[in-house]
Design a protein around this motif. Structure first.
Motif, PDB file in Angstrom:
ATOM      1  N   LYS A  46       0.910   1.494   7.602  1.00 35.02           N
ATOM      2  CA  LYS A  46      -0.407   2.046   7.282  1.00 35.02           C
ATOM      3  C   LYS A  46      -0.373   3.570   7.234  1.00 35.02           C
ATOM      4  O   LYS A  46      -1.034   4.192   6.402  1.00 35.02           O
ATOM      5  N   ALA A  49       1.997   4.651   4.066  1.00 32.22           N
ATOM      6  CA  ALA A  49       1.374   4.472   2.760  1.00 32.22           C
ATOM      7  C   ALA A  49       0.507   5.661   2.369  1.00 32.22           C
ATOM      8  O   ALA A  49       0.246   5.883   1.181  1.00 32.22           O
ATOM      9  N   LYS A  50       0.059   6.424   3.350  1.00 32.15           N
ATOM     10  CA  LYS A  50      -0.791   7.576   3.063  1.00 32.15           C
ATOM     11  C   LYS A  50       0.022   8.798   2.625  1.00 32.15           C
ATOM     12  O   LYS A  50      -0.544   9.768   2.117  1.00 32.15           O
ATOM     13  N   PRO A 114      -0.916   5.355 -11.334  1.00 36.93           N
ATOM     14  CA  PRO A 114      -1.965   4.530 -11.932  1.00 36.93           C
ATOM     15  C   PRO A 114      -1.968   4.664 -13.448  1.00 36.93           C
ATOM     16  O   PRO A 114      -1.735   5.746 -13.987  1.00 36.93           O
ATOM     17  N   ARG A 132      -3.517  -0.081 -10.766  1.00 38.90           N
ATOM     18  CA  ARG A 132      -2.885   0.613  -9.645  1.00 38.90           C
ATOM     19  C   ARG A 132      -1.799  -0.263  -9.028  1.00 38.90           C
ATOM     20  O   ARG A 132      -1.926  -1.482  -8.967  1.00 38.90           O
ATOM     21  N   TYR A 133      -0.739   0.387  -8.567  1.00 34.87           N
ATOM     22  CA  TYR A 133       0.380  -0.310  -7.930  1.00 34.87           C
ATOM     23  C   TYR A 133       0.390   0.071  -6.458  1.00 34.87           C
ATOM     24  O   TYR A 133       0.845   1.140  -6.070  1.00 34.87           O
ATOM     25  N   GLU A 134      -0.127  -0.825  -5.641  1.00 36.98           N
ATOM     26  CA  GLU A 134      -0.289  -0.547  -4.219  1.00 36.98           C
ATOM     27  C   GLU A 134       0.846  -1.165  -3.412  1.00 36.98           C
ATOM     28  O   GLU A 134       1.434  -2.169  -3.813  1.00 36.98           O
ATOM     29  N   ASN A 164       6.112   0.789   1.575  1.00 39.03           N
ATOM     30  CA  ASN A 164       6.196  -0.366   2.463  1.00 39.03           C
ATOM     31  C   ASN A 164       6.994  -0.085   3.725  1.00 39.03           C
ATOM     32  O   ASN A 164       7.797   0.847   3.779  1.00 39.03           O
ATOM     33  N   THR A 465       5.341  -3.874  -5.139  1.00 45.53           N
ATOM     34  CA  THR A 465       3.924  -3.524  -5.101  1.00 45.53           C
ATOM     35  C   THR A 465       3.056  -4.730  -5.443  1.00 45.53           C
ATOM     36  O   THR A 465       3.537  -5.738  -5.940  1.00 45.53           O
ATOM     37  N   THR A 467      -0.449  -5.467  -7.699  1.00 45.53           N
ATOM     38  CA  THR A 467      -1.220  -4.839  -8.770  1.00 45.53           C
ATOM     39  C   THR A 467      -2.718  -4.998  -8.524  1.00 45.53           C
ATOM     40  O   THR A 467      -3.189  -6.083  -8.205  1.00 45.53           O
ATOM     41  N   LYS A 468      -3.434  -3.904  -8.668  1.00 44.56           N
ATOM     42  CA  LYS A 468      -4.894  -3.925  -8.544  1.00 44.56           C
ATOM     43  C   LYS A 468      -5.502  -3.251  -9.765  1.00 44.56           C
ATOM     44  O   LYS A 468      -5.028  -2.199 -10.204  1.00 44.56           O
TER      45      LYS A 468
END
Length: 526
Positions: A46, A49-50, A114, A132-134, A164, A465, A467-468
């Motif tokens: 967490k 990822a930032k 993105p 977006r690829y998260e 990750n 990733t 996808t969103k």
């Protein structure tokens, strides 16, 4: 990085497969610490990822520099652990890892940026989208013993650059290489808990990965084990990327440079004692040049220096890594000879002794009824068959459920590319073989029983990733035409909208605009 040490923990003994010498011991990770490992990984992810891609890259640069400064020690450890030669270890493991640090560090931001997408039709004129690829979250990696450094390390880098956390399980045969990976990661100064290396039973570790909710599993290994893991993953709907078997064909056309083809076959077939899923396992040669090619390859097979790898690099082919794999190779060869195959040439080297040696072996008189030509051999055996026509060569090459790589050898590159369209394979090389695994910019993997998904390249990064799609409307209407209340006027407008998408003529299009727009404006804005 997390290291979990318990005074009474069981150990795994690392043995040099070429000499039988004990290299050292590695502590098994206590099972009661598994839950803590996954919990810390999720917490660390967490925070990780930032970080920006530029910030993540700084850690990869430190790893790259460590690999550069310890290249000789890493090559020696890999060679001693796996049985491959020092040169094999350096060129197929250490160098690709350094190159991977550079490529993923430099290109991940662009690949995973993105993507803005406009409307796909006039019907969606007011809609805009961003893909977006998260990060996935926590990625599990289970890696093999044939490339104990380069296979898992590339996936580690992809996972980290995608944002990750990583939990790694290396093969039981090469535990000290897993510890070397820990040292490389430590040099990268990652946040605590972001990377963990579990040493233990493959079945127990994979079960723990699924039980503790990893977000994806990357596995490289045998087809049967891959199928078992996929079935296990289905229980929790955990996505998997599987790089499995290879029975990779080499097609030599009549216009090929036979010197280059023989040299390439010898390296791609015997390198790493044949223990490469992307190496040459079957050779098909145009009958007009068959005898000449076999003569050339036999010459190169006989002169190979076969023995215990050493720092003087005076050995070309080392030992196999496990006794079981050597026995598999011996069984396939014996069955082929009993069925009429002929051993044309072999390298000379030490008897088995304490090492798992098998000579580089060139075989003719083979056919597709033999196990040697149907199942993955994963050893230094090169069976060669003649063909009459290119159609026959393609049919033979494609006669396998595995399709990881293939190669076509010809002086006519354009013709080779055309034939590549007809050959099954995740990679089809022209006048070369195997080396693309070291290229970070192109994907690796294959269809059928060669696996699912891809690693390496932009495709590999995106496999790390989820996808969103973020979608919005800039027209700011009060309602969409198809929202409630529904009536005949809206229905007719949408029917007319079909002609906007597929008009019969220009006049039909203009009539549709006149019939649709007034209703749209009235219904959506008033």
């Amino acid at each position: 990085m997390n290291q979990f040490v318990t005074p009474n923990a069981k150990t795994v003994t690392a043995v040099n497969p070429a000499t039988g010498d004990v290299l050292g011991e590695a502590l098994q990770t206590p099972e009661d610490q598994y839950a803590s490992i996954f919990r810390q990984a999720r917490q660390a992810q967490k925070v990780w990822a930032k970080q920006s891609f530029a910030q993540r890259r700084t850690h990869l640069v430190k790893m790259r520099n460590y690999i550069r400064d310890h290249a000789g020690d890493l090559a020696r450890l890999i060679s001693d652990s796996n049985g491959k030669t020092r040169m094999d270890a350096l060129i197929t493991e250490v160098l690709p890892c350094q190159l991977a640090c550079d490529w993923y560090g430099k290109h991940a931001a662009k690949v995973l940026a993105p993507e803005r997408r406009g409307p796909s039709s006039l019907l969606w004129i007011g809609k805009r989208s961003e893909v977006r690829y998260e990060p996935l979250g926590v990625v599990g990696i289970i890696s093999p013993w044939n490339y104990p450094l380069s296979i898992p390390f590339g996936e580690i880098l992809m996972g980290l650059m995608a944002g990750n956390a990583i939990v790694l399980k290396v093969a039981a045969a090469t535990p000290l290489v897993g510890e070397a990976i820990e040292d490389i990661i430590a040099a990268g100064e990652l946040p605590d808990g972001l990377f963990s290396h579990i040493i233990g039973s493959g079945g127990k570790v994979s079960t723990a990965m699924f039980q503790h909710g990893i977000d994806k599993l990357f596995f490289t290994g045998s087809v049967p084990t891959g199928k078992q893991l996929m079935a296990q993953a289905a229980e929790t709907l955990t996505p998997v990327s599987l790089e499995l078997g290879g029975k990779d064909p080499m097609i030599v056309l009549k216009d090929a440079d036979l010197e280059r083809a023989a040299n390439g076959a010898a390296w791609a077939g015997y390198q790493n004692a044949g223990q490469s899923c992307g190496g040459v396992e079957r050779i098909y040669v145009d009958e007009s040049v068959y005898d000449r090619f076999v003569t050339l390859l036999a010459e190169r097979t006989k002169i190979l220096r076969h023995g215990v790898p050493n720092d003087e690099c005076s050995v070309d082919v080392g030992s196999m890594t496990t006794a079981n794999q050597r026995l598999t190779v011996e069984k396939q060869l014996a069955e082929a000879v009993d069925s009429g195959a002929t051993i044309v040439a072999q390298s000379k080297g030490p008897e088995h002794g304490e090492g798992h040696f098998h000579p580089a072996t060139l075989v003719t008189g083979v056919n597709h009824s033999m196990t040697l030509m149907r199942e993955e051999t994963f050893g230094p055996i090169m069976p060669v068959m003649p063909f009459r026509t290119e159609d026959e060569a393609i049919e033979l090459a494609n006669d396998s459920p595995m399709a990881l790589t293939a190669s076509i050898w010809t002086r006519n590159t354009r013709h080779g590319k055309a034939l590549a369209d007809r050959v099954k394979g995740g990679v089809v090389a022209i006048n070369d073989h195997l080396y693309t695994h070291a290229m970070s910019d192109v994907p690796w993997g294959g269809p059928g029983e060669s696996g699912i998904g891809r690693t390496h390249g932009p495709e590999g990064l995106k496999e790390m990733t989820k996808t969103k799609v973020v979608n919005w409307d800039w027209l700011r209407a009060k309602r969409n035409l198809w929202w409630y209340p529904q009536d005949r006027e809206s229905y007719d407008a949408i029917r007319q909208a079909l002609h906007l998408v597929a008009p019969k003529s220009t006049m039909d299009f203009l009539k549709s605009v006149v019939r649709v727009l007034p209703t749209m404006i009235r219904k959506m804005y008033f």
